[in-house]
Design a protein around this motif. Structure first.
Motif, PDB file in Angstrom:
ATOM      1  N   PRO A  24       0.850  -1.194   0.000  1.00  0.00           N
ATOM      2  CA  PRO A  24       0.000   0.000   0.000  1.00  0.00           C
ATOM      3  C   PRO A  24       0.888   1.248   0.000  1.00  0.00           C
ATOM      4  CG  PRO A  24      -0.792  -1.562   1.615  1.00  0.00           C
ATOM      5  CD  PRO A  24       0.532  -2.086   1.120  1.00  0.00           C
ATOM      6  N   TRP A  25       0.538   2.191  -0.885  1.00  0.00           N
ATOM      7  CA  TRP A  25       1.361   3.389  -1.015  1.00  0.00           C
ATOM      8  C   TRP A  25       0.811   4.497  -0.135  1.00  0.00           C
ATOM      9  CZ3 TRP A  25       1.854   8.460  -2.053  1.00  0.00           C
ATOM     10  CH2 TRP A  25       3.125   8.906  -2.420  1.00  0.00           C
ATOM     11  N   PRO A  26       1.646   5.238   0.546  1.00  0.00           N
ATOM     12  CA  PRO A  26       3.089   5.244   0.470  1.00  0.00           C
ATOM     13  C   PRO A  26       3.713   4.086   1.243  1.00  0.00           C
ATOM     14  CG  PRO A  26       2.352   6.988   1.957  1.00  0.00           C
ATOM     15  CD  PRO A  26       1.118   6.353   1.369  1.00  0.00           C
ATOM     16  N   ALA A  56      -6.492   9.867  -3.119  1.00  0.00           N
ATOM     17  CA  ALA A  56      -6.699   8.454  -2.806  1.00  0.00           C
ATOM     18  C   ALA A  56      -8.133   8.183  -2.355  1.00  0.00           C
ATOM     19  CB  ALA A  56      -5.712   8.000  -1.728  1.00  0.00           C
ATOM     20  N   ALA A  57      -8.701   9.091  -1.565  1.00  0.00           N
ATOM     21  CA  ALA A  57     -10.088   8.917  -1.121  1.00  0.00           C
ATOM     22  C   ALA A  57     -11.036   8.941  -2.319  1.00  0.00           C
ATOM     23  CB  ALA A  57     -10.460  10.004  -0.116  1.00  0.00           C
ATOM     24  N   GLY A  58     -10.792   9.835  -3.263  1.00  0.00           N
ATOM     25  CA  GLY A  58     -11.627   9.883  -4.469  1.00  0.00           C
ATOM     26  C   GLY A  58     -11.492   8.624  -5.310  1.00  0.00           C
ATOM     27  N   ASP A  59     -10.262   8.135  -5.456  1.00  0.00           N
ATOM     28  CA  ASP A  59     -10.056   6.898  -6.212  1.00  0.00           C
ATOM     29  C   ASP A  59     -10.736   5.721  -5.518  1.00  0.00           C
ATOM     30  OD1 ASP A  59      -8.608   8.164  -8.196  1.00  0.00           O
ATOM     31  OD2 ASP A  59      -6.648   7.568  -7.409  1.00  0.00           O
ATOM     32  N   TRP A  60     -10.653   5.694  -4.183  1.00  0.00           N
ATOM     33  CA  TRP A  60     -11.288   4.618  -3.416  1.00  0.00           C
ATOM     34  C   TRP A  60     -12.786   4.581  -3.709  1.00  0.00           C
ATOM     35  CZ3 TRP A  60      -9.640   0.783  -0.060  1.00  0.00           C
ATOM     36  CH2 TRP A  60     -10.648   0.116   0.625  1.00  0.00           C
ATOM     37  N   LEU A  61     -13.421   5.742  -3.696  1.00  0.00           N
ATOM     38  CA  LEU A  61     -14.867   5.804  -3.919  1.00  0.00           C
ATOM     39  C   LEU A  61     -15.254   5.324  -5.314  1.00  0.00           C
ATOM     40  CD1 LEU A  61     -15.791   9.153  -2.164  1.00  0.00           C
ATOM     41  CD2 LEU A  61     -16.424   6.835  -1.449  1.00  0.00           C
ATOM     42  N   PRO A  67     -17.331   3.896   1.479  1.00  0.00           N
ATOM     43  CA  PRO A  67     -16.207   4.815   1.703  1.00  0.00           C
ATOM     44  C   PRO A  67     -15.079   4.135   2.484  1.00  0.00           C
ATOM     45  CG  PRO A  67     -18.283   5.793   2.400  1.00  0.00           C
ATOM     46  CD  PRO A  67     -18.558   4.358   2.090  1.00  0.00           C
ATOM     47  N   ALA A  68     -13.882   4.608   2.270  1.00  0.00           N
ATOM     48  CA  ALA A  68     -12.728   4.126   3.037  1.00  0.00           C
ATOM     49  C   ALA A  68     -12.836   4.623   4.474  1.00  0.00           C
ATOM     50  CB  ALA A  68     -11.444   4.642   2.409  1.00  0.00           C
ATOM     51  N   ASP A  69     -12.167   3.943   5.384  1.00  0.00           N
ATOM     52  CA  ASP A  69     -12.107   4.377   6.777  1.00  0.00           C
ATOM     53  C   ASP A  69     -11.235   5.634   6.844  1.00  0.00           C
ATOM     54  OD1 ASP A  69     -11.958   4.652   9.514  1.00  0.00           O
ATOM     55  OD2 ASP A  69     -10.570   2.971   9.785  1.00  0.00           O
ATOM     56  N   PRO A  70     -11.810   6.780   7.206  1.00  0.00           N
ATOM     57  CA  PRO A  70     -11.035   8.021   7.216  1.00  0.00           C
ATOM     58  C   PRO A  70      -9.802   7.951   8.123  1.00  0.00           C
ATOM     59  CG  PRO A  70     -13.367   8.496   7.499  1.00  0.00           C
ATOM     60  CD  PRO A  70     -13.209   7.008   7.579  1.00  0.00           C
ATOM     61  N   ALA A  71      -9.927   7.316   9.274  1.00  0.00           N
ATOM     62  CA  ALA A  71      -8.790   7.223  10.195  1.00  0.00           C
ATOM     63  C   ALA A  71      -7.662   6.398   9.582  1.00  0.00           C
ATOM     64  CB  ALA A  71      -9.234   6.620  11.521  1.00  0.00           C
ATOM     65  N   GLU A  72      -8.023   5.336   8.878  1.00  0.00           N
ATOM     66  CA  GLU A  72      -7.013   4.496   8.239  1.00  0.00           C
ATOM     67  C   GLU A  72      -6.286   5.260   7.137  1.00  0.00           C
ATOM     68  OE1 GLU A  72      -7.077   0.658   5.371  1.00  0.00           O
ATOM     69  OE2 GLU A  72      -8.256   0.496   7.210  1.00  0.00           O
ATOM     70  N   GLY A  79      -0.650  10.679   8.985  1.00  0.00           N
ATOM     71  CA  GLY A  79      -0.473  10.461  10.418  1.00  0.00           C
ATOM     72  C   GLY A  79       0.957  10.297  10.878  1.00  0.00           C
ATOM     73  N   ARG A  80       1.163  10.685  12.081  1.00  0.00           N
ATOM     74  CA  ARG A  80       2.490  10.622  12.691  1.00  0.00           C
ATOM     75  C   ARG A  80       3.082   9.200  12.732  1.00  0.00           C
ATOM     76  NH1 ARG A  80       5.648  14.036  14.603  1.00  0.00           N
ATOM     77  NH2 ARG A  80       4.415  15.893  14.832  1.00  0.00           N
ATOM     78  N   PRO A  81       2.311   8.137  12.817  1.00  0.00           N
ATOM     79  CA  PRO A  81       2.922   6.814  12.939  1.00  0.00           C
ATOM     80  C   PRO A  81       3.891   6.450  11.813  1.00  0.00           C
ATOM     81  CG  PRO A  81       0.598   6.673  13.422  1.00  0.00           C
ATOM     82  CD  PRO A  81       0.858   8.073  12.937  1.00  0.00           C
ATOM     83  N   TRP A  82       3.734   6.990  10.611  1.00  0.00           N
ATOM     84  CA  TRP A  82       4.649   6.598   9.546  1.00  0.00           C
ATOM     85  C   TRP A  82       5.885   7.450   9.496  1.00  0.00           C
ATOM     86  CZ3 TRP A  82       6.429   9.491   5.490  1.00  0.00           C
ATOM     87  CH2 TRP A  82       5.677  10.564   5.046  1.00  0.00           C
TER      88      TRP A  82
END
Length: 86
Positions: A24-26, A56-61, A67-72, A79-82
């Motif tokens: 999954p990118w990035p 990416a959200a538009g492509d997902w739809l 809809p994709a999970d917004p938090a994911e 997000g800071r985790p990456w």
């Protein structure tokens, strides 16, 4: 891995998978490359990533009935985790 190698890790749209490693990118290599490229301008990196998140959200739809999970998506793109720990 050289910076040139890292730059090859680009998104294959509309699935948003890495063209090199299929993660999954990035993917981790793309994240490292982006951190290097934007090392002197973290605000520009955040703005860039937010734009990619929007795309990416538009492509997902277009690809999925729900809809994709917004938090994911947020954690994946912005997000800071990456980000590298300091």
């Amino acid at each position: 891995m050289s910076v040139a190698d890292l730059r090859r890790h680009v998104a294959a749209r509309p699935a948003w998978r890495c063209r090199v490693c299929a993660a999954p990118w990035p993917c981790p290599a793309a994240k490292l490359g982006l951190r290097i490229e934007y090392a002197d301008d973290p605000v520009a990196l955040s703005v860039h990533l937010c734009g990619l998140l929007h795309d990416a959200a538009g492509d997902w739809l277009r690809l999925h009935p729900r809809p994709a999970d917004p938090a994911e998506l947020f954690a994946r793109f912005v997000g800071r985790p990456w980000r590298a720990s300091r």
